[in-house]
Design a protein around this motif. Structure first.
Motif, short mmCIF file in Angstrom:
data_model
loop_
_atom_site.label_atom_id
_atom_site.label_comp_id
_atom_site.label_asym_id
_atom_site.label_seq_id
_atom_site.Cartn_x
_atom_site.Cartn_y
_atom_site.Cartn_z
N GLU A 1 0.00 -54.79 13.06
CA GLU A 1 -0.68 -53.55 12.67
C GLU A 1 -1.31 -52.83 13.85
OE1 GLU A 1 -3.44 -54.42 9.61
OE2 GLU A 1 -1.91 -55.00 8.13
N GLY A 2 -1.55 -53.57 14.94
CA GLY A 2 -2.17 -52.94 16.10
C GLY A 2 -1.25 -52.03 16.87
N GLY A 3 0.05 -52.00 16.51
CA GLY A 3 0.99 -51.10 17.17
C GLY A 3 1.41 -51.59 18.54
N ILE A 4 2.01 -50.68 19.30
CA ILE A 4 2.45 -50.97 20.66
C ILE A 4 1.69 -50.08 21.63
CG2 ILE A 4 4.72 -51.86 20.05
CD1 ILE A 4 5.90 -49.12 20.43
N VAL A 5 1.70 -50.45 22.89
CA VAL A 5 0.85 -49.80 23.91
C VAL A 5 1.70 -48.85 24.76
CG1 VAL A 5 -0.71 -50.16 25.84
CG2 VAL A 5 -0.63 -51.82 23.97
N PHE A 6 1.27 -47.60 24.85
CA PHE A 6 1.98 -46.61 25.67
C PHE A 6 1.54 -46.77 27.13
CE2 PHE A 6 2.18 -42.05 27.28
CZ PHE A 6 3.53 -42.13 27.59
N THR A 7 2.22 -47.66 27.84
CA THR A 7 1.91 -47.87 29.25
C THR A 7 2.50 -46.76 30.12
OG1 THR A 7 3.84 -49.32 29.32
CG2 THR A 7 1.71 -50.37 29.06
N GLY A 8 3.63 -46.19 29.70
CA GLY A 8 4.18 -45.03 30.39
C GLY A 8 5.20 -45.32 31.47
N GLY A 9 5.57 -46.60 31.66
CA GLY A 9 6.57 -46.91 32.68
C GLY A 9 6.02 -46.77 34.08
N GLU A 10 6.90 -46.85 35.06
CA GLU A 10 6.50 -46.73 36.47
C GLU A 10 7.08 -45.45 37.05
OE1 GLU A 10 6.41 -49.19 40.70
OE2 GLU A 10 7.41 -50.06 38.95
N TRP A 11 6.24 -44.70 37.75
CA TRP A 11 6.63 -43.42 38.32
C TRP A 11 6.30 -43.38 39.80
CZ3 TRP A 11 8.27 -39.01 35.28
CH2 TRP A 11 8.39 -39.29 33.92
N ILE B 1 -1.92 -44.01 17.08
CA ILE B 1 -3.00 -44.64 16.31
C ILE B 1 -4.30 -44.24 16.98
CG2 ILE B 1 -3.96 -46.80 15.44
CD1 ILE B 1 -1.20 -48.05 15.75
N LEU B 2 -4.97 -43.26 16.43
CA LEU B 2 -6.17 -42.71 17.06
C LEU B 2 -7.42 -43.41 16.54
CD1 LEU B 2 -5.16 -38.94 16.87
CD2 LEU B 2 -4.93 -40.48 18.83
N SER B 3 -8.54 -43.14 17.20
CA SER B 3 -9.82 -43.67 16.73
C SER B 3 -10.22 -42.91 15.46
CB SER B 3 -10.89 -43.50 17.81
OG SER B 3 -11.08 -42.14 18.11
N PRO B 4 -11.20 -43.42 14.71
CA PRO B 4 -11.58 -42.76 13.45
C PRO B 4 -11.95 -41.28 13.60
CG PRO B 4 -12.55 -44.94 13.57
CD PRO B 4 -11.90 -44.69 14.90
N ASP B 5 -12.43 -40.88 14.77
CA ASP B 5 -12.78 -39.47 14.96
C ASP B 5 -11.61 -38.64 15.48
OD1 ASP B 5 -12.58 -40.36 17.54
OD2 ASP B 5 -14.65 -39.94 18.10
N GLY B 6 -10.42 -39.25 15.52
CA GLY B 6 -9.22 -38.52 15.93
C GLY B 6 -9.05 -38.39 17.43
N LYS B 7 -9.87 -39.09 18.21
CA LYS B 7 -9.79 -39.00 19.66
C LYS B 7 -9.00 -40.18 20.25
CE LYS B 7 -14.17 -36.49 20.08
NZ LYS B 7 -15.53 -36.49 20.69
N LEU B 8 -8.71 -40.07 21.53
CA LEU B 8 -8.03 -41.17 22.22
C LEU B 8 -8.92 -42.40 22.23
CD1 LEU B 8 -6.55 -39.20 25.27
CD2 LEU B 8 -5.38 -39.84 23.14
#
Length: 451
Positions: free
Chosen positions: A167-177, A237-244
């Motif tokens: 339920e915790g989802g997956i983490v957007f690490t963003g790859g390597e740039w 999956i945002l925080s309860p206030d809709g923020k990051l």
């Protein structure tokens, strides 16, 4: 994170009319249902609310990313290390699916939803937790009107109590740039969604699991024909206030005159969030987590603290690492918090392979600090299973002498990158840390023992 790789077994060409192959080792991926892929792409009409790349779209109105994948065609029960790899990957043989979109374009689509890249695990910068915003991932077969199913349903996880895709989802690490180029596009394994902590993946699991630790734990639960088209859907999956959710904090700890310590909690921009006792600061961090924030914390210890105080403070953070907060990075000129928590058994040289470089600090009768580099020579020429160990001490006066001394004693071929520091428990960190600083580029992994 090492593992035993499969040998490069010759590929067995199947007789299927689509020209599918039996994926038993690394090989290039070739799309099968190209007409259907073109049809899907043609159906994606760019607009103010729909951003389109090849094989992936960002739907701003629905706040979701959708991307097209082709099933690798494995039978159920096959061990998998990736849910999805990129189209240039040679790892389809250990992935459930291959994306039509490049990993870099998937990153761009996720960023279009207002989600910044996080960061992949990287021991070089002392990041041992995948860092980034959480996303819920689901999929549906392109043919038919099936409702999306959680990506977790694609797999069987032997740990049903704490599955890697939960339920915790997956983490957007963003790859390597690098310089605006996504290295994950072309660097193997070119992972889009990894099932272990992969250093260049776009999405990671929210746990600390190396490749060898979990190999064989996750197997495919569903069978698709090779090339079957699936659409993956990603929603933040945002925080309860809709923020990051991700916030980076620094905890600065300094000694008090009465022997205690004072701790200051700083936000990313340097704003003070809390200033008081260490217990108060830890409570404030736990409250951040319960309010929906995912706190990543760097511990910065004042040089006026003693070795003993540093160990006690680090122990408090160790108890919470992964349980409400995640320890991340080391301060400029300082040490990663686990450097203050070496295992006692590491003192036994006979149990260490290879031998780290040692720097010993001690006070003489006049209170002057004696500095000694100890290099433990390993002689493997005998018939015994263990090498003969011969410690050799090299006293020195100035910290500036240490890099050349390490080079001279270890030799050009020595690849050990670990430094063990030994110092009195009541010695100030300011009298110890110069050793780590002058050797940082040569011996970046440091552990401090209190004597």
């Amino acid at each position: 994170m090492n593992k035993t790789f499969f040998p490069l077994i010759p590929l067995l060409f199947a007789a299927a009319h689509v020209g599918a192959i039996d994926l038993s080792g690394p090989t290039e991926w070739a799309s099968i249902h190209t007409n259907a892929i073109h049809a899907w792409q043609a159906g994606q009409k760019p607009s103010a609310s729909l951003k389109v790349w090849n094989g992936v779209v960002a739907d701003l109105s629905k706040r979701e990313v959708r991307f097209l994948v082709e099933a690798s065609g494995h039978r159920s029960g096959v061990t998998t290390e990736f849910a999805v790899v990129g189209p240039m990957s040679d790892r389809a043989y250990e992935s459930a699916a291959v994306s039509v979109a490049s990993p870099g374009d998937i990153v761009r689509a996720v960023e279009a939803l207002g989600t910044p890249r996080g960061g992949c695990v990287d021991g070089r910068i002392f990041r041992f937790w995948p860092c980034g915003e959480r996303y819920a991932a689901s999929f549906r077969a392109l043919e038919g009107d099936d409702k999306p199913s959680p990506v977790a349903s694609l797999f069987l996880d032997t740990d049903k109590a704490s599955p890697m895709l939960g339920e915790g989802g997956i983490v957007f690490t963003g790859g390597e740039w690098r310089d605006g180029v996504c290295l994950t596009d072309t660097n193997m394994p070119s992972s889009v969604i990894s099932l272990y902590n992969e250093g260049q993946t776009v999405f990671d699991i929210p746990f600390q699991f190396g490749q060898s630790e979990v190999y064989g734990r996750v197997t495919l639960a569903k069978t698709f024909k090779q090339g079957d088209l699936l659409e993956f859907i990603l929603r933040p999956i945002l925080s309860p206030d809709g923020k990051l959710r991700v916030h980076h904090y620094t905890v600065k700890v300094s000694p008090r005159a009465d022997g205690g310590v004072v701790a200051t909690l700083l936000d990313t921009d340097g704003t003070r969030k809390n200033d008081g006792s260490l217990a108060d600061t830890l409570t404030a961090l736990r409250q951040c987590q319960t309010s929906g924030i995912d706190p990543f914390v760097m511990l910065d210890l004042a040089e006026s603290l003693t070795v003993k105080q540093a160990q006690e403070i680090a122990t408090a953070f160790e108890l919470l690492d992964g349980k409400g907060l995640k320890m991340d990075g080391r301060p400029e000129g300082g040490l990663f918090f686990r450097a203050y928590l070496p295992l006692a058994k590491w003192r036994e040289r006979k149990d260490r392979i290879p031998q780290p470089f040692e720097v010993h600090l001690a006070r003489d009768a006049d209170g002057k600090t004696k500095k000694t580099l100890t290099f433990v020579e390993e002689d493997w020429s005998g018939e015994e299973l263990d090498p003969k160990l011969t410690p050799r001490d090299y006293p020195f006066e100035q910290w500036e002498e240490l890099p050349s001394l390490v080079k001279k004693t270890g030799g050009e071929e020595n690849k050990v990158n670990v430094l063990f520091l030994f110092a009195p428990l009541d010695m100030k960190l300011g009298d110890v840390l110069p050793a780590a600083r002058v050797l940082q580029s040569r011996l970046p992994v440091v552990y401090l023992f209190g004597d």
